[in-house]
Design a protein around this motif. Structure first.
Motif, PDB file in Angstrom:
ATOM      1  N   THR A   1       0.853  -1.189   0.000  1.00 36.65           N
ATOM      2  CA  THR A   1       0.000   0.000   0.000  1.00 36.65           C
ATOM      3  C   THR A   1       0.888   1.238   0.000  1.00 36.65           C
ATOM      4  O   THR A   1       2.064   1.182   0.390  1.00 36.65           O
ATOM      5  CB  THR A   1      -0.930   0.034   1.221  1.00 36.65           C
ATOM      6  N   HIS A   2       0.330   2.387  -0.422  1.00 39.58           N
ATOM      7  CA  HIS A   2       1.124   3.614  -0.519  1.00 39.58           C
ATOM      8  C   HIS A   2       0.192   4.821  -0.494  1.00 39.58           C
ATOM      9  O   HIS A   2      -0.903   4.782  -1.057  1.00 39.58           O
ATOM     10  CB  HIS A   2       1.950   3.600  -1.809  1.00 39.58           C
ATOM     11  N   ARG A   3       0.669   5.890   0.125  1.00 38.18           N
ATOM     12  CA  ARG A   3      -0.098   7.138   0.179  1.00 38.18           C
ATOM     13  C   ARG A   3       0.865   8.301  -0.014  1.00 38.18           C
ATOM     14  O   ARG A   3       1.936   8.346   0.604  1.00 38.18           O
ATOM     15  CB  ARG A   3      -0.820   7.273   1.516  1.00 38.18           C
ATOM     16  N   THR A   4       0.493   9.273  -0.867  1.00 37.48           N
ATOM     17  CA  THR A   4       1.361  10.420  -1.126  1.00 37.48           C
ATOM     18  C   THR A   4       0.536  11.614  -1.589  1.00 37.48           C
ATOM     19  O   THR A   4      -0.552  11.447  -2.171  1.00 37.48           O
ATOM     20  CB  THR A   4       2.411  10.093  -2.197  1.00 37.48           C
ATOM     21  N   THR A   5       1.084  12.807  -1.318  1.00 35.18           N
ATOM     22  CA  THR A   5       0.469  14.029  -1.823  1.00 35.18           C
ATOM     23  C   THR A   5       1.040  14.417  -3.183  1.00 35.18           C
ATOM     24  O   THR A   5       0.546  15.364  -3.800  1.00 35.18           O
ATOM     25  CB  THR A   5       0.694  15.186  -0.835  1.00 35.18           C
ATOM     26  N   ASN A   6       2.060  13.687  -3.638  1.00 39.02           N
ATOM     27  CA  ASN A   6       2.634  13.901  -4.971  1.00 39.02           C
ATOM     28  C   ASN A   6       1.863  13.037  -5.954  1.00 39.02           C
ATOM     29  O   ASN A   6       2.262  11.921  -6.288  1.00 39.02           O
ATOM     30  CB  ASN A   6       4.126  13.554  -4.966  1.00 39.02           C
ATOM     31  N   CYS A   7       0.728  13.557  -6.396  1.00 40.13           N
ATOM     32  CA  CYS A   7      -0.199  12.764  -7.212  1.00 40.13           C
ATOM     33  C   CYS A   7       0.457  12.269  -8.501  1.00 40.13           C
ATOM     34  O   CYS A   7       0.232  11.116  -8.917  1.00 40.13           O
ATOM     35  CB  CYS A   7      -1.427  13.594  -7.541  1.00 40.13           C
ATOM     36  N   ALA A   8       1.261  13.098  -9.147  1.00 35.78           N
ATOM     37  CA  ALA A   8       1.858  12.725 -10.434  1.00 35.78           C
ATOM     38  C   ALA A   8       2.801  11.546 -10.302  1.00 35.78           C
ATOM     39  O   ALA A   8       2.988  10.772 -11.256  1.00 35.78           O
ATOM     40  CB  ALA A   8       2.588  13.918 -11.036  1.00 35.78           C
ATOM     41  N   ALA A   9       3.413  11.353  -9.113  1.00 36.91           N
ATOM     42  CA  ALA A   9       4.385  10.275  -8.907  1.00 36.91           C
ATOM     43  C   ALA A   9       3.720   8.902  -8.919  1.00 36.91           C
ATOM     44  O   ALA A   9       4.429   7.883  -8.981  1.00 36.91           O
ATOM     45  CB  ALA A   9       5.129  10.499  -7.593  1.00 36.91           C
ATOM     46  N   THR A  10       2.428   8.839  -8.840  1.00 33.52           N
ATOM     47  CA  THR A  10       1.717   7.554  -8.802  1.00 33.52           C
ATOM     48  C   THR A  10       1.191   7.152 -10.170  1.00 33.52           C
ATOM     49  O   THR A  10       0.412   6.195 -10.262  1.00 33.52           O
ATOM     50  CB  THR A  10       0.531   7.644  -7.835  1.00 33.52           C
ATOM     51  N   THR A  11       1.610   7.831 -11.210  1.00 32.40           N
ATOM     52  CA  THR A  11       1.005   7.605 -12.530  1.00 32.40           C
ATOM     53  C   THR A  11       2.043   7.278 -13.595  1.00 32.40           C
ATOM     54  O   THR A  11       3.248   7.411 -13.376  1.00 32.40           O
ATOM     55  CB  THR A  11       0.238   8.863 -12.974  1.00 32.40           C
ATOM     56  N   GLN A  12       1.543   6.874 -14.752  1.00 29.48           N
ATOM     57  CA  GLN A  12       2.342   6.701 -15.955  1.00 29.48           C
ATOM     58  C   GLN A  12       1.699   7.513 -17.079  1.00 29.48           C
ATOM     59  O   GLN A  12       0.471   7.612 -17.160  1.00 29.48           O
ATOM     60  CB  GLN A  12       2.412   5.229 -16.365  1.00 29.48           C
ATOM     61  N   GLY A  13       2.497   8.056 -17.947  1.00 25.12           N
ATOM     62  CA  GLY A  13       1.975   8.820 -19.081  1.00 25.12           C
ATOM     63  C   GLY A  13       1.363  10.138 -18.643  1.00 25.12           C
ATOM     64  O   GLY A  13       1.806  10.791 -17.691  1.00 25.12           O
ATOM     65  N   ALA A  14       0.293  10.533 -19.319  1.00 25.39           N
ATOM     66  CA  ALA A  14      -0.306  11.852 -19.136  1.00 25.39           C
ATOM     67  C   ALA A  14      -1.174  11.982 -17.894  1.00 25.39           C
ATOM     68  O   ALA A  14      -1.596  13.094 -17.541  1.00 25.39           O
ATOM     69  CB  ALA A  14      -1.130  12.196 -20.367  1.00 25.39           C
ATOM     70  N   LEU A  15      -1.486  10.866 -17.226  1.00 28.05           N
ATOM     71  CA  LEU A  15      -2.403  10.951 -16.092  1.00 28.05           C
ATOM     72  C   LEU A  15      -1.857  11.848 -14.980  1.00 28.05           C
ATOM     73  O   LEU A  15      -2.633  12.538 -14.306  1.00 28.05           O
ATOM     74  CB  LEU A  15      -2.697   9.553 -15.539  1.00 28.05           C
ATOM     75  N   GLY A  16      -0.527  11.897 -14.805  1.00 28.43           N
ATOM     76  CA  GLY A  16       0.054  12.717 -13.737  1.00 28.43           C
ATOM     77  C   GLY A  16      -0.306  14.180 -13.881  1.00 28.43           C
ATOM     78  O   GLY A  16      -0.742  14.834 -12.917  1.00 28.43           O
ATOM     79  N   SER A  17      -0.138  14.723 -15.082  1.00 33.84           N
ATOM     80  CA  SER A  17      -0.444  16.143 -15.295  1.00 33.84           C
ATOM     81  C   SER A  17      -1.949  16.393 -15.214  1.00 33.84           C
ATOM     82  O   SER A  17      -2.386  17.471 -14.779  1.00 33.84           O
ATOM     83  CB  SER A  17       0.097  16.595 -16.658  1.00 33.84           C
ATOM     84  N   ILE A  18      -2.744  15.427 -15.614  1.00 35.78           N
ATOM     85  CA  ILE A  18      -4.201  15.580 -15.522  1.00 35.78           C
ATOM     86  C   ILE A  18      -4.627  15.690 -14.065  1.00 35.78           C
ATOM     87  O   ILE A  18      -5.443  16.558 -13.696  1.00 35.78           O
ATOM     88  CB  ILE A  18      -4.911  14.397 -16.212  1.00 35.78           C
TER      89      ILE A  18
END
Length: 283
Positions: free
Chosen positions: A140-157
């Motif tokens: 499990t993982h929790r972070t306020t850095n939303c973009a770090a949990t994604t691949q591709g364009a989802l981070g910027s979205i």
């Protein structure tokens, strides 16, 4: 006329000898006339009394029919009947009670959604049971850095729509692994827009007995949804790196279980807060 011993006597041929038979007949006739007079008078008296009685009966019947006779006067008239009861009459409020709080209101805006957010509040325990399918919980993982949990364009979205934090958890079953991630926003509109714009996808989370999966170009299944101020995503595939196809029902089953469970957890969050608001004392 001569008087001798024994009293007077009338000579033959004289007019002074009484006709005893005629006298007797006359006396009988007078008696009969008197008797009939008495009978007639009695009959007239009886008839008169009968007329009076009949008149009284008719008068009584007429009086009874109008309700003004002696017997009728003993019954209360309509105006004399009681109209008010001693018992208090029930009263009903004309003000409709307020509708119960809508649970969705409490998970659609950060100003109302005040319950603590944690990994365990969304994904408690060590496994997930859905029907006859049991999946083990991995990392499990929790972070306020939303973009770090994604691949591709989802981070910027996620970032552009105001993502506050992302919680991730991985579950595995029979060679299939799926990572689910919940992105938290301030409003429902932000979460819905992020889910609608989703491109790329969530980054898989390995560890706690689950090897790396859905990396290095392997084809995996990805989903995006939102409810309230929460957008949630999944990425799932085989732990051996095999590409996922539409025929791989096990991958779809584990991914759908996590999607449905996440939706229920978000909705339950709203139900708990709405129930607390409904039972809270006024003022």
């Amino acid at each position: 006329m001569s008087f001798g011993q024994g009293g007077p006597s009338w000579g033959p041929g004289g007019n002074h000898t009484p006709d005893w038979a005629a006298l007797a007949d006359e006396s009988a006739a007078r008696s009969r006339r008197k008797k009939w007079l008495m009978i007639g008078g009695g009959a007239l008296a009886t008839a008169a009394i009968g007329a009076i009685v009949a008149t009284a009966v008719i008068s009584t019947n007429n009086n009874g029919s109008t309700g003004s006779g002696k017997n009728a006067s003993q019954l209360p008239g309509p105006a004399d009947l009681p109209t008010d009861s001693a018992e208090p009459e029930p009263s009903f409020s004309t003000v409709a009670p307020p509708p119960p709080p809508d649970p969705k209101d409490y998970i659609s805006d950060v100003k109302k959604d005040r319950a603590p957010i944690s990994i365990d509040s969304f994904y408690p325990g060590k496994k997930l049971t859905m029907g006859d399918r049991v999946s083990a919980k991995g990392a499990t993982h929790r972070t306020t850095n939303c973009a770090a949990t994604t691949q591709g364009a989802l981070g910027s979205i996620l970032t552009n729509n105001g993502c506050d934090q992302v919680i991730r958890a991985t579950y595995s079953r029979a060679g299939v692994a799926v990572t689910v991630g919940v992105a938290v926003f301030e409003t429902e509109a932000q979460a819905k827009k992020a889910a609608q714009q989703a491109s790329g996808g969530l980054a898989s989370l390995s560890g706690a007995g689950v090897p790396t999966f859905c990396r290095g170009g392997s084809i995996c299944r990805r989903t995006a949804n939102s409810y309230g101020r929460y957008a949630y995503f999944t990425v799932g595939g085989f732990t051996n790196g095999k590409n996922v196809t539409k025929a791989d029902k096990n991958v779809f089953a584990v991914g759908d279980d996590l999607t449905n469970f996440t939706f229920r957890q978000i909705r339950h969050r709203g139900e708990v807060q709405a129930s607390a608001a409904a039972t809270a004392p006024a003022g």
